[in-house]
Design a protein around this motif. Structure first.
Motif, PDB file in Angstrom:
ATOM      1  N   LYS A 145       0.836  -1.203   0.000  1.00 41.77           N
ATOM      2  CA  LYS A 145       0.000   0.000   0.000  1.00 41.77           C
ATOM      3  C   LYS A 145       0.868   1.249   0.000  1.00 41.77           C
ATOM      4  O   LYS A 145       0.565   2.226  -0.664  1.00 41.77           O
ATOM      5  CB  LYS A 145      -0.929   0.001   1.228  1.00 41.77           C
ATOM      6  N   ARG A 150       2.294   1.734  -3.488  1.00 41.35           N
ATOM      7  CA  ARG A 150       1.301   2.089  -4.523  1.00 41.35           C
ATOM      8  C   ARG A 150       0.629   3.430  -4.264  1.00 41.35           C
ATOM      9  O   ARG A 150       0.096   4.039  -5.177  1.00 41.35           O
ATOM     10  CB  ARG A 150       0.243   0.983  -4.615  1.00 41.35           C
ATOM     11  N   SER A 151       0.599   3.842  -2.994  1.00 38.47           N
ATOM     12  CA  SER A 151      -0.101   5.114  -2.730  1.00 38.47           C
ATOM     13  C   SER A 151       0.850   6.129  -2.123  1.00 38.47           C
ATOM     14  O   SER A 151       0.462   6.907  -1.260  1.00 38.47           O
ATOM     15  CB  SER A 151      -1.304   4.869  -1.823  1.00 38.47           C
ATOM     16  N   MET A 182       4.125  -8.912  -5.052  1.00 43.70           N
ATOM     17  CA  MET A 182       3.895  -7.684  -5.816  1.00 43.70           C
ATOM     18  C   MET A 182       3.726  -8.008  -7.304  1.00 43.70           C
ATOM     19  O   MET A 182       2.782  -7.524  -7.949  1.00 43.70           O
ATOM     20  CB  MET A 182       5.093  -6.771  -5.620  1.00 43.70           C
ATOM     21  N   ASP A 237       0.371  -7.537  -9.463  1.00 46.71           N
ATOM     22  CA  ASP A 237       0.407  -6.674 -10.653  1.00 46.71           C
ATOM     23  C   ASP A 237      -0.081  -7.447 -11.877  1.00 46.71           C
ATOM     24  O   ASP A 237      -0.847  -6.921 -12.685  1.00 46.71           O
ATOM     25  CB  ASP A 237       1.832  -6.162 -10.900  1.00 46.71           C
TER      26      ASP A 237
END
Lengths: 198, 280
Positions: A54, A57-58, B75, B79
Motif C-alpha cells: 500500500k 502504490r499510494s 507484488m 500486478d
C-alpha cells in the motif's frame, strides 16, 4: 532526518531500490506490530506485506511534512483492523489464532525451560493475551504502539490521527484494564481519568 | 485532591519517561506525600512489567532474509492479476486479432455454425410443447411486491429486531435462552433468501447505498442463520462483534434519516479524492 528526506524523494520518484531500503528498514517493526495486532505469525507477515504494498502504490498520498514511520504505522494499523474485521466474519480463523497463540506460533518451548517453567510461562502468555483481548481496539493499538513499538505519545497521536489527550486517556484506561485482568492489586481506588483531566 | 488529579494526568507520561523536568519534580514530590497515588503508580508499573513478559515469537534469520523475495513475488503476482483482470482495449484487440492461435478462429466458427443450426432447426421443427410448472419464487415476496424501496424497507424493518436482539443480548446477565436463537435463525434464513432478488431490483445508482446495506445485512443474517442450534455463545459473540464493528445499526439509522427508504433519498455523494487524512 536528511536521510529520510532523501529516501522520501527517491520513493516519490518510484525508485525500486528506495522501496527495498524502506522495506529493509521497517520490516521488523511492521511485522511485530502486525503480530501484536492480529496475533498469529502467518497473518502478521501477510498484513506487514500489505503495508509495504500500500505504501508503495499510494506514496503520492504521503505528506512531506509527516514522519515516514508514523505514516507506515498508520497503514499497518488500518490493515490490521481490516484484517481483524474480515476474520471476525470467519469464525474458524479465530479458532486457528487461538490455537496458534497457545502453541506460541513459530517458536517451540525453549529447551532450557523445564516443564514446570514452560507450563507457567504458557499460562502467563495466555493470561496476557486474554487481558489484551479485554481492551478496546483503540486502547490496545495505543498500548502496543507505546509499549512494544516504543512510539512517543505525540507520534501515536500522529499515527492514529487523534489528540495527545486521547492517546493518554486510551493508554491510562488500557493499563488500568490490564491491571484488573492480571489481578495486580492496588491499595486504593482512585477515580477514573478522562480526557478533560488529562 | 487537585494535586492527585494532576498527578494521575501525568501518570502515563511518567510511566514511559516522557515527563519534562518540571512535571517530573511535581510528580515525584506528590508520590512521596500521597500514598494513594504512589500505590496507583506502583500497581501500574507492576502491570507494565508483567506485560514486558509477553512473548513475541522470533521467526528466525531465514524468514527475514527471504522477506524481500516473498514481498516482491507477491507484488509481481498482484500486478499480473491486475493486468489480466483489466486489460487495455488495445491489448484486448491484440489478443483477439493478433495473438490468438488459428484454432481459436476455427472453434469460434464451429460454435457459430452449431448455434445457427439449432436456431434453424427450432424454427422449422418447433419442439413439442409440454406444460411447464410455474417456477416458484425462491421466497415469497413481502409487502410492496413490486416497489424495491418498499421491499428494502420491509427487509430492513425485519432485520433490525434480529440485530438488536443480538447486540443487546448480554450472556453475563441474561439466560442463554432469552435470545430465542431458533426464531432469529428462522427470520434470518427467510431474509437471506429474499436478499438476492431485492438487490437485483435495486438497480438505480441512487439506490447504491441501500443495495450495499442489504448486502451487509445479508452477510450478517447468513451468519446468524448458520449458527449452531445449541446457543453457541462464542459464535453469537462473534456475530455480535461483526454487527458492531460494521456499524450496521448506524447505517440503518442513517438510511432511515436520509429518506432513502421513502424513495426521497439524495443522490449519492461524489467520491472524495484520496488524501492522507482519510483511511489509507
Amino acid at each position: 532526518m536528511t536521510e529520510e528526506k532523501e529516501l522520501i524523494d527517491r520513493l516519490s520518484r518510484g525508485d525500486m531500490a528506495a522501496f527495498r531500503e524502506l522495506v529493509e528498514t521497517y520490516k521488523k517493526k511492521m511485522y511485530y506490530f502486525a503480530l501484536d495486532m492480529v496475533g498469529n505469525p502467518a497473518d502478521a507477515e501477510d498484513v506487514s506485506q500489505e503495508v509495504f504494498l500500500k505504501a508503495f502504490r499510494s506514496f503520492k498520498t504521503f505528506k512531506r511534512d509527516a514522519k515516514l514511520s508514523s505514516w507506515l504505522y498508520r497503514i499497518a494499523y488500518n490493515a490490521s483492523i481490516d484484517h481483524l474485521r474480515r476474520r471476525s466474519l470467519a469464525p474458524q480463523a479465530v479458532e486457528d489464532t487461538v490455537l496458534d497463540a497457545l502453541s506460541g506460533g513459530f517458536s517451540e518451548s525453549p529447551s532450557s525451560q523445564n516443564p514446570a517453567q514452560a507450563a507457567e510461562n504458557s499460562l502467563l502468555q495466555a493470561r496476557i493475551e486474554k487481558a489484551l483481548e479485554k481492551v478496546s481496539s483503540q486502547e490496545r493499538s495505543v498500548f502496543l504502539l507505546r509499549h512494544y513499538n516504543e512510539l512517543m505519545l505525540n507520534e501515536i497521536a500522529e499515527t492514529m490521527q487523534i489528540s495527545i489527550g486521547s492517546v493518554k486517556s486510551y493508554l491510562f484506561r488500557c493499563i488500568r484494564k490490564l491491571q484488573k485482568e492480571l489481578d495486580i492489586p492496588r491499595t486504593s481506588a482512585p477515580r477514573e481519568v478522562n480526557n478533560e483531566s488529562l | 485532591m487537585k494535586a492527585c488529579k494532576k498527578c494521575r494526568g501525568l501518570l502515563v507520561q511518567a510511566l514511559y519517561g516522557e515527563l519534562d523536568s518540571k512535571d517530573k519534580t511535581f510528580f515525584e514530590d506528590h508520590l512521596a506525600r500521597c500514598t494513594a497515588c504512589a500505590a496507583e503508580s506502583r500497581a501500574m508499573t507492576e502491570t507494565l512489567k508483567t506485560m514486558n513478559r509477553k512473548a513475541r515469537p522470533e521467526p528466525g534469520q531465514e524468514f527475514w532474509e527471504g522477506y524481500w523475495d516473498r514481498l516482491s513475488r507477491r507484488m509481481e503476482k498482484e500486478d499480473a492479476a491486475m493486468e489480466t483482470s483489466s486489460p487495455s482495449a488495445r491489448k484486448r484487440l491484440g489478443r483477439i486479432f493478433g495473438l490468438s492461435p488459428h484454432w481459436v478462429f476455427q472453434a469460434a466458427a464451429a460454435f457459430v455454425l452449431v448455434v445457427l443450426g439449432v436456431f434453424i432447426g427450432r424454427t422449422i421443427f418447433p419442439p413439442h410443447q409440454t406444460p411447464v410448472a410455474v417456477a416458484q419464487p425462491t421466497a415469497p415476496l413481502g409487502p410492496g411486491e413490486s416497489d424495491p424501496i418498499l421491499r428494502a424497507r420491509d427487509y430492513i424493518d425485519r432485520s433490525k429486531p434480529v440485530l438488536l436482539a443480538l447486540v443487546n443480548y448480554d450472556p453475563a446477565s441474561e439466560d442463554s435462552y432469552a435470545l430465542d436463537l431458533p426464531l432469529q435463525k428462522q427470520i434470518s434464513q427467510d431474509l437471506v433468501t429474499r436478499a438476492g432478488a431485492l438487490k437485483s431490483d435495486l438497480k438505480d445508482p441512487a439506490q447504491r447505498r441501500l443495495r450495499e446495506l442489504i448486502t451487509d445485512l445479508e452477510t450478517v443474517l447468513l451468519q446468524i442463520a448458520n449458527l449452531e442450534a445449541g446457543n453457541d455463545l462464542e459464535a453469537v459473540e462473534l456475530v455480535k462483534q461483526g454487527v458492531q464493528s460494521g456499524g450496521l445499526l448506524l447505517k440503518i439509522n442513517l438510511s432511515e434519516m436520509s429518506g432513502e427508504l421513502s424513495g426521497t433519498g439524495r443522490q449519492p455523494a461524489p467520491v472524495k479524492s484520496p488524501s492522507q487524512k482519510t483511511k489509507i
